[in-house]
Design a protein around this motif. Structure first.
Motif, PDB file in Angstrom:
ATOM      1  N   ARG A  15      -3.779   2.787  -5.022  1.00 52.06           N
ATOM      2  CA  ARG A  15      -3.727   2.213  -3.321  1.00 52.06           C
ATOM      3  C   ARG A  15      -2.040   2.026  -3.193  1.00 52.06           C
ATOM      4  N   VAL A  16      -1.708   2.160  -2.177  1.00 50.31           N
ATOM      5  CA  VAL A  16      -0.649   1.904  -1.449  1.00 50.31           C
ATOM      6  C   VAL A  16      -0.465   0.611  -0.632  1.00 50.31           C
ATOM      7  N   PRO A  17      -0.107  -0.357  -1.614  1.00 52.39           N
ATOM      8  CA  PRO A  17      -0.192  -1.864  -1.340  1.00 52.39           C
ATOM      9  C   PRO A  17       1.105  -1.627   0.340  1.00 52.39           C
ATOM     10  N   TRP A  18       0.693  -1.524   1.640  1.00 53.27           N
ATOM     11  CA  TRP A  18       2.434  -1.210   2.737  1.00 53.27           C
ATOM     12  C   TRP A  18       2.473  -2.472   3.111  1.00 53.27           C
ATOM     13  N   LYS A  19       1.901  -2.994   3.161  1.00 54.49           N
ATOM     14  CA  LYS A  19       2.368  -4.500   3.632  1.00 54.49           C
ATOM     15  C   LYS A  19       3.515  -5.026   3.226  1.00 54.49           C
ATOM     16  N   SER A  20       2.703  -5.184   1.586  1.00 53.43           N
ATOM     17  CA  SER A  20       3.541  -5.577   0.267  1.00 53.43           C
ATOM     18  C   SER A  20       5.295  -5.228   0.516  1.00 53.43           C
ATOM     19  N   ILE A  21       5.388  -3.430   0.447  1.00 48.05           N
ATOM     20  CA  ILE A  21       6.268  -2.892   0.681  1.00 48.05           C
ATOM     21  C   ILE A  21       7.218  -3.187   1.808  1.00 48.05           C
ATOM     22  N   ALA A  22       6.595  -3.137   2.840  1.00 46.73           N
ATOM     23  CA  ALA A  22       7.272  -3.751   4.276  1.00 46.73           C
ATOM     24  C   ALA A  22       8.074  -4.910   4.173  1.00 46.73           C
ATOM     25  N   LEU A  23       7.307  -6.114   2.975  1.00 43.65           N
ATOM     26  CA  LEU A  23       7.746  -6.785   3.080  1.00 43.65           C
ATOM     27  C   LEU A  23       9.138  -6.851   1.900  1.00 43.65           C
ATOM     28  N   ALA A  24       8.860  -6.098   0.880  1.00 43.17           N
ATOM     29  CA  ALA A  24       9.845  -6.711  -0.164  1.00 43.17           C
ATOM     30  C   ALA A  24      10.760  -5.951   0.697  1.00 43.17           C
ATOM     31  N   ILE A  25      10.849  -4.236   1.469  1.00 40.02           N
ATOM     32  CA  ILE A  25      11.747  -4.010   2.491  1.00 40.02           C
ATOM     33  C   ILE A  25      12.716  -5.191   3.034  1.00 40.02           C
ATOM     34  N   PHE A  26      12.230  -5.715   4.049  1.00 35.36           N
ATOM     35  CA  PHE A  26      12.505  -6.578   4.962  1.00 35.36           C
ATOM     36  C   PHE A  26      13.781  -7.499   3.763  1.00 35.36           C
ATOM     37  N   LEU A  27      12.903  -8.347   2.972  1.00 37.85           N
ATOM     38  CA  LEU A  27      13.172  -9.070   2.063  1.00 37.85           C
ATOM     39  C   LEU A  27      15.134  -8.697   1.456  1.00 37.85           C
TER      40      LEU A  27
ATOM     41  N   ILE B 168      10.258  -1.889  -7.867  1.00 36.36           N
ATOM     42  CA  ILE B 168       8.723  -0.821  -8.414  1.00 36.36           C
ATOM     43  C   ILE B 168       7.873  -0.117  -7.465  1.00 36.36           C
ATOM     44  N   ALA B 169       8.102   0.045  -6.072  1.00 35.68           N
ATOM     45  CA  ALA B 169       7.630   0.685  -5.357  1.00 35.68           C
ATOM     46  C   ALA B 169       7.872   1.719  -5.235  1.00 35.68           C
ATOM     47  N   TYR B 170       9.552   2.513  -5.259  1.00 39.98           N
ATOM     48  CA  TYR B 170      10.311   3.397  -5.735  1.00 39.98           C
ATOM     49  C   TYR B 170      10.159   4.744  -6.494  1.00 39.98           C
ATOM     50  N   TYR B 171       9.943   3.842  -7.334  1.00 37.91           N
ATOM     51  CA  TYR B 171       9.959   4.362  -9.076  1.00 37.91           C
ATOM     52  C   TYR B 171       8.117   4.867  -9.075  1.00 37.91           C
ATOM     53  N   SER B 172       7.131   3.573  -8.215  1.00 38.95           N
ATOM     54  CA  SER B 172       6.115   4.198  -8.026  1.00 38.95           C
ATOM     55  C   SER B 172       5.415   5.614  -7.247  1.00 38.95           C
ATOM     56  N   TRP B 173       6.786   5.975  -6.468  1.00 40.84           N
ATOM     57  CA  TRP B 173       6.146   7.007  -5.507  1.00 40.84           C
ATOM     58  C   TRP B 173       7.489   8.517  -6.063  1.00 40.84           C
ATOM     59  N   LYS B 174       8.273   7.547  -6.954  1.00 38.03           N
ATOM     60  CA  LYS B 174       8.826   9.025  -8.095  1.00 38.03           C
ATOM     61  C   LYS B 174       7.904   9.272  -8.815  1.00 38.03           C
ATOM     62  N   GLY B 175       6.515   8.403  -9.571  1.00 40.39           N
ATOM     63  CA  GLY B 175       5.788   9.562 -10.510  1.00 40.39           C
ATOM     64  C   GLY B 175       6.928   8.324 -11.899  1.00 40.39           C
TER      65      GLY B 175
ATOM     66  N   TYR C 190       5.790   2.497 -14.207  1.00 41.85           N
ATOM     67  CA  TYR C 190       5.411   1.963 -12.563  1.00 41.85           C
ATOM     68  C   TYR C 190       4.263   2.620 -11.884  1.00 41.85           C
ATOM     69  N   ARG C 191       2.891   1.949 -11.523  1.00 40.04           N
ATOM     70  CA  ARG C 191       1.864   1.565 -10.582  1.00 40.04           C
ATOM     71  C   ARG C 191       2.323   1.151  -9.505  1.00 40.04           C
ATOM     72  N   PHE C 192       1.452   1.273  -8.099  1.00 37.84           N
ATOM     73  CA  PHE C 192       1.515   0.391  -7.275  1.00 37.84           C
ATOM     74  C   PHE C 192       0.794  -0.596  -7.439  1.00 37.84           C
ATOM     75  N   SER C 193      -0.159  -0.291  -8.351  1.00 39.54           N
ATOM     76  CA  SER C 193      -0.996  -1.820  -8.879  1.00 39.54           C
ATOM     77  C   SER C 193       0.011  -2.827  -8.697  1.00 39.54           C
ATOM     78  N   SER C 194       1.181  -2.795  -9.230  1.00 40.05           N
ATOM     79  CA  SER C 194       2.098  -4.002 -10.357  1.00 40.05           C
ATOM     80  C   SER C 194       2.265  -4.862  -8.918  1.00 40.05           C
ATOM     81  N   ILE C 195       2.528  -3.983  -7.811  1.00 33.46           N
ATOM     82  CA  ILE C 195       2.893  -4.819  -6.595  1.00 33.46           C
ATOM     83  C   ILE C 195       1.674  -5.865  -6.323  1.00 33.46           C
ATOM     84  N   PRO C 196       1.930  -7.106  -5.914  1.00 34.58           N
ATOM     85  CA  PRO C 196       1.159  -7.500  -5.656  1.00 34.58           C
ATOM     86  C   PRO C 196       1.084  -7.545  -4.517  1.00 34.58           C
TER      87      PRO C 196
END
Length: 116
Positions: A40-52, A98-105, A109-115
C-alpha cells in the motif's frame, strides 16, 4: 526480602486456555497480515516528505545566499535558516529516498517502511 516459595497455583479453567497458543494463522490478530498490506502506498506521508524536502532545500539556499552576501541579512538569520533547513531537509530526503527506491522495486525497500 520475603519470597513466596509456598504459593499455591491452580490450573486454568478450560474456558481460559488458548488453544492456538498465539501461533501465526491460529487466530491471533497480531500475526495476521496480508502481503498486499506491504504494498500500500502511503500518499500522505510521501507528500509530506516531498514538502519537507522542498522546504528544507529552499531554507538551505536562502541561508547560503545570506552567508555569501547575495541577500541582505545578519549572520544570526543565516544560522537560523541553516538550522531549520537541515531539520526539514534530512527527514524529507530520507523518506523520499525510501519512497523512490520502493517505487523502483529495489531490493530491501518497501512502502511499509514509510510511517503513515
Amino acid at each position: 526480602m520475603a519470597s513466596r516459595r509456598h504459593a499455591q497455583y491452580s490450573p486454568l479453567a478450560a474456558d481460559d486456555i488458548d488453544e492456538d497458543h498465539g501461533m501465526p494463522g491460529g487466530g491471533d490478530l497480531r500475526f495476521a497480515y496480508s502481503p498486499k498490506a506491504l504494498d500500500r502506498v502511503p500518499w500522505k506521508s510521501i507528500a509530506l516528505a516531498i514538502f519537507l524536502l522542498a522546504l528544507g532545500t529552499l531554507l538551505l539556499i536562502l541561508s547560503f545566499f545570506i552567508f555569501t552576501g547575495h541577500m541582505e541579512g545578519e549572520q544570526s538569520q543565516a544560522y537560523g535558516l541553516l538550522t531549520l533547513g537541515i531539520l526539514a531537509f534530512l527527514p524529507g530526503f530520507y523518506e523520499t529516498r525510501i519512497a523512490y527506491y520502493s517505487w523502483k522495486g529495489a531490493r530491501g525497500y518497501r512502502f511499509s517502511s514509510i510511517p503513515s
